[in-house]
Design an enzyme around this catalytic site. Structure first.
Site, PDB file in Angstrom:
ATOM      1  N   LEU A  83      97.827  33.152  29.493  1.00  0.00           N
ATOM      2  CA  LEU A  83      97.769  31.812  28.748  1.00  0.00           C
ATOM      3  C   LEU A  83      96.432  31.067  29.253  1.00  0.00           C
ATOM      4  CD1 LEU A  83     101.200  30.736  27.848  1.00  0.00           C
ATOM      5  CD2 LEU A  83      99.716  31.857  26.285  1.00  0.00           C
ATOM      6  N   HIS A  84      95.577  30.534  28.461  1.00  0.00           N
ATOM      7  CA  HIS A  84      94.470  29.677  28.883  1.00  0.00           C
ATOM      8  C   HIS A  84      94.074  28.980  27.938  1.00  0.00           C
ATOM      9  CE1 HIS A  84      91.767  32.663  27.701  1.00  0.00           C
ATOM     10  NE2 HIS A  84      90.769  31.940  27.538  1.00  0.00           N
ATOM     11  N   ARG A  85      94.091  29.101  26.605  1.00  0.00           N
ATOM     12  CA  ARG A  85      93.683  28.389  25.516  1.00  0.00           C
ATOM     13  C   ARG A  85      94.004  27.083  25.453  1.00  0.00           C
ATOM     14  NH1 ARG A  85      89.076  31.180  23.742  1.00  0.00           N
ATOM     15  NH2 ARG A  85      89.420  33.439  23.732  1.00  0.00           N
ATOM     16  N   ARG A 137      93.235  26.945  35.064  1.00  0.00           N
ATOM     17  CA  ARG A 137      93.562  25.737  34.014  1.00  0.00           C
ATOM     18  C   ARG A 137      94.866  25.797  33.758  1.00  0.00           C
ATOM     19  NH1 ARG A 137      90.480  23.794  29.689  1.00  0.00           N
ATOM     20  NH2 ARG A 137      91.807  23.040  28.093  1.00  0.00           N
ATOM     21  N   ASP A 187      96.636  34.976  24.838  1.00  0.00           N
ATOM     22  CA  ASP A 187      95.749  34.340  23.893  1.00  0.00           C
ATOM     23  C   ASP A 187      94.001  34.553  24.310  1.00  0.00           C
ATOM     24  OD1 ASP A 187      95.348  32.698  26.359  1.00  0.00           O
ATOM     25  OD2 ASP A 187      96.172  30.791  25.423  1.00  0.00           O
TER      26      ASP A 187
END
Length: 367
Positions: free
Chosen positions: A208-210, A243, A282
């Site tokens: 996940l990073h969005r 992030r 994502d």
């Protein structure tokens, strides 16, 4: 013919490695073709860029712009200023940009302002989501590109619909898949395999990073809760993007089957993907790799710039609503996941086709 090849962020390195190999082979065959590798330094963490040089056999850059850090605007400005200096010192016949990161857009603009032609590898893909920085990068880059190398007929049509003539569009396939197929035999078993007592098709891989998924505390906690709740106790391996790591701090998310680990190298990560029961992500690029490896995948986004991974491949686009996770997992556990196929020209020979086209353009006096 001298070509500048631009790379700066993790996704780029997978895409440029086979192009460099194809250029070297063409040169060995007697063609007058040379390249310079320009590393913008957009990603400066070793796991995010350095390992790729070692594992994928990418030669040391001819220039490193060291433009990492700062906001997107600061990065864009730093890359443009430093790449302009590089072009003034070493003017190529063509600049190749790949993908959709900040470096892609910044170097395309800089080259065109100095009247150097630009070729975009992975051109024409669209999410139609202008909240994504990558979409802006794609739109700007394709608006000033001379030659377009595409991964799918969908991308071809996107370009045609924007007024690009077929004589500038080259449907060649996917260089990321060139790299994947070349390196499948070299995947490296990461330490988490033993630490979590993993076995084939008996764990999940999560990335996940969005911003839509990780920037809001409630959304991130709900997604994680639903993934853990529906994993039926199977290990969930989560290589945490820098992030995302910042946003996870202090949330207290934990479970006996949840394993937070550092970002993995390319060969280690794909070792896990190849043997996973399913990938939850994502990311766009990962959905291409799962499609080729035949691994079920769900994408936690409301749109995708790679629709062929859904219409042809093993990917399902389920949106960002955490409630969509349960039915997707049930479909998997019930044995009802689609088999999927491999999109046309995702065959490991994309880079060879690209370099062949470049030689033809040069012979015709177009470079």
């Amino acid at each position: 013919m001298i070509i500048d090849i631009i790379a700066g962020a993790r996704p780029n390195f997978m895409k440029i490695a086979p192009i460099i190999d194809a250029i070297k082979q063409k040169k060995n065959d007697g063609y007058d073709i040379n390249y310079r590798l320009i590393h913008t330094g957009q990603h400066y963490d070793k796991k995010m860029s350095g390992d790729f040089f070692d594992q994928l056999g990418i030669p040391a850059p001819d220039a490193n712009l060291d433009a990492g850090g700062g906001s997107q605007a600061e990065q864009t400005a730093a890359i443009m200023v430093r790449f302009e200096q590089e072009l003034l010192l070493h003017r190529p016949n063509l600049v190749i940009v790949v993908g959709d990161v900040t470096s892609t857009m910044a170097c395309a603009i800089t080259a065109q302002k100095l009247h150097v032609k630009v070729a975009h590898v992975e051109a024409g893909i669209r999410s139609d989501d202008w909240t994504m920085p990558e979409e802006i990068n794609r739109l700007v880059t394709d608006s000033i590109t001379n030659y377009f190398f595409t991964t799918s007929e969908v991308a071809n049509n996107n370009l045609r619909n924007s007024g690009i003539g077929d004589e500038r569009i080259f449907f060649v396939g996917n260089t990321m898949i060139d790299t994947l197929l070349k390196n499948k035999a070299n995947f490296i078993c990461p330490s988490i395999w033993q630490e979590a007592n993993l076995s084939d098709r008996n764990y999940f891989v999560l990335t996940l990073h969005r911003p839509a998924n990780v920037d809001q505390e409630h959304q991130l906690k709900e997604l994680m809760a639903k993934i853990i709740e529906n994993s039926r106790g199977l290990p969930v391996i989560f290589p945490v993007h820098p992030r995302t790591a910042k946003n996870l701090q202090g949330l207290g998310i934990e479970a006996p089957n949840l394993f937070f680990i550092e970002p993995l190298s390319y060969l280690e990560f794909n070792y896990l993907v190849q043997r996973a029961k399913m990938v939850v992500t994502d990311s766009g690029g990962i959905t291409e790799e799962t499609t080729v490896m035949g691994i079920p995948c769900i994408t936690l986004r409301n749109n995708t710039e790679r629709p062929e991974t859904v219409t042809i491949g093993t990917n399902e686009l389920i949106g960002t609503d955490p409630r969509a996770i349960k039915p997707a997992f049930e479909k998997l556990f019930n044995g009802n996941w689609k088999n999927g196929n491999i999109p046309p020209l995702w065959d490991g020979n994309t880079a060879v086709r690209i370099v062949d086209h470049l030689c033809e353009l040069n012979a015709a006096g177009n470079l």
